[in-house]
Design a protein around this motif. Structure first.
Motif, PDB file in Angstrom:
ATOM      1  N   LEU A  12       0.818  -1.212   0.000  1.00 48.76           N
ATOM      2  CA  LEU A  12       0.000   0.000   0.000  1.00 48.76           C
ATOM      3  C   LEU A  12       0.854   1.266   0.000  1.00 48.76           C
ATOM      4  N   GLU A  13       1.911   1.256   0.790  1.00 48.59           N
ATOM      5  CA  GLU A  13       2.748   2.455   0.876  1.00 48.59           C
ATOM      6  C   GLU A  13       3.495   2.708  -0.433  1.00 48.59           C
ATOM      7  N   VAL A  14       3.973   1.662  -1.075  1.00 52.12           N
ATOM      8  CA  VAL A  14       4.638   1.840  -2.371  1.00 52.12           C
ATOM      9  C   VAL A  14       3.620   2.319  -3.412  1.00 52.12           C
ATOM     10  N   ALA A  15       2.434   1.743  -3.389  1.00 48.87           N
ATOM     11  CA  ALA A  15       1.400   2.157  -4.338  1.00 48.87           C
ATOM     12  C   ALA A  15       1.027   3.625  -4.138  1.00 48.87           C
ATOM     13  N   ARG A  16       0.994   4.071  -2.892  1.00 48.09           N
ATOM     14  CA  ARG A  16       0.633   5.463  -2.608  1.00 48.09           C
ATOM     15  C   ARG A  16       1.747   6.439  -2.982  1.00 48.09           C
ATOM     16  N   THR A  17       2.979   6.107  -2.598  1.00 49.11           N
ATOM     17  CA  THR A  17       4.092   7.033  -2.821  1.00 49.11           C
ATOM     18  C   THR A  17       4.703   6.898  -4.207  1.00 49.11           C
ATOM     19  N   ARG A  18       4.516   5.730  -4.821  1.00 48.63           N
ATOM     20  CA  ARG A  18       5.142   5.404  -6.113  1.00 48.63           C
ATOM     21  C   ARG A  18       6.658   5.561  -6.055  1.00 48.63           C
ATOM     22  N   HIS A  19       7.197   5.175  -4.883  1.00 45.25           N
ATOM     23  CA  HIS A  19       8.637   5.305  -4.680  1.00 45.25           C
ATOM     24  C   HIS A  19       9.056   4.361  -3.552  1.00 45.25           C
ATOM     25  N   PHE A  20       9.957   3.438  -3.841  1.00 44.14           N
ATOM     26  CA  PHE A  20      10.378   2.464  -2.832  1.00 44.14           C
ATOM     27  C   PHE A  20      11.110   3.116  -1.665  1.00 44.14           C
ATOM     28  N   LEU A  27       7.676   3.857   6.473  1.00 44.88           N
ATOM     29  CA  LEU A  27       7.378   2.682   7.294  1.00 44.88           C
ATOM     30  C   LEU A  27       8.474   2.371   8.313  1.00 44.88           C
ATOM     31  N   GLY A  28       9.554   3.144   8.276  1.00 44.34           N
ATOM     32  CA  GLY A  28      10.660   2.902   9.203  1.00 44.34           C
ATOM     33  C   GLY A  28      11.447   1.650   8.866  1.00 44.34           C
ATOM     34  N   LEU A  29      11.545   1.367   7.562  1.00 47.33           N
ATOM     35  CA  LEU A  29      12.264   0.182   7.082  1.00 47.33           C
ATOM     36  C   LEU A  29      13.426   0.607   6.197  1.00 47.33           C
ATOM     37  N   THR A  30      14.342  -0.313   5.981  1.00 46.56           N
ATOM     38  CA  THR A  30      15.341  -0.092   4.946  1.00 46.56           C
ATOM     39  C   THR A  30      14.676  -0.385   3.601  1.00 46.56           C
ATOM     40  N   GLN A  31      15.245   0.159   2.546  1.00 44.16           N
ATOM     41  CA  GLN A  31      14.695  -0.120   1.223  1.00 44.16           C
ATOM     42  C   GLN A  31      14.787  -1.609   0.917  1.00 44.16           C
ATOM     43  N   SER A  32      15.850  -2.231   1.362  1.00 43.10           N
ATOM     44  CA  SER A  32      16.034  -3.659   1.146  1.00 43.10           C
ATOM     45  C   SER A  32      14.926  -4.469   1.823  1.00 43.10           C
ATOM     46  N   LEU A  34      11.931  -3.422   2.654  1.00 43.03           N
ATOM     47  CA  LEU A  34      10.676  -3.155   1.959  1.00 43.03           C
ATOM     48  C   LEU A  34      10.606  -3.960   0.657  1.00 43.03           C
ATOM     49  N   SER A  35      11.674  -3.951  -0.100  1.00 42.65           N
ATOM     50  CA  SER A  35      11.714  -4.704  -1.355  1.00 42.65           C
ATOM     51  C   SER A  35      11.500  -6.192  -1.102  1.00 42.65           C
ATOM     52  N   GLN A  36      12.056  -6.698  -0.029  1.00 43.33           N
ATOM     53  CA  GLN A  36      11.884  -8.115   0.311  1.00 43.33           C
ATOM     54  C   GLN A  36      10.419  -8.420   0.627  1.00 43.33           C
TER      55      GLN A  36
END
Length: 77
Positions: A12-20, A27-32, A34-36
């Motif tokens: 949902l967050e990627v869909a909203r922001t359109r940016h990883f 979300l307080g995560l690393t990009q890695s 989140l991608s996982q």
């Protein structure tokens, strides 16, 4: 099939922001990490959810369908 809530939240967050990167930061995560989560969700659903290119991630038809479902679930909560 049960969709892990942390993966759905990431989607949902990627869909909203359109940016990883921005989604991960929100979300307080690393990009890695989140991608996982997105990759895990794609494996569970056996579908590609985003097309990744220079302009940012774009939803695939499967991603659009999941977005509608996720927004419905979110509204019910």
């Amino acid at each position: 099939m049960k969709i892990p809530s942390n993966c759905l939240e990431a989607f949902l967050e990627v869909a909203r922001t359109r940016h990883f990167t921005n989604a991960a930061r929100n979300l307080g995560l690393t990009q890695s990490a989140l991608s996982q989560r997105i990759l895990n969700l794609e494996k569970v659903l056996a579908a590609t959810l985003f097309v990744r290119d220079r302009s940012g991630p774009r939803l695939t038809p499967a991603g659009e369908k999941l977005l509608r479902h996720a927004q419905t679930l979110e509204a019910l909560e």
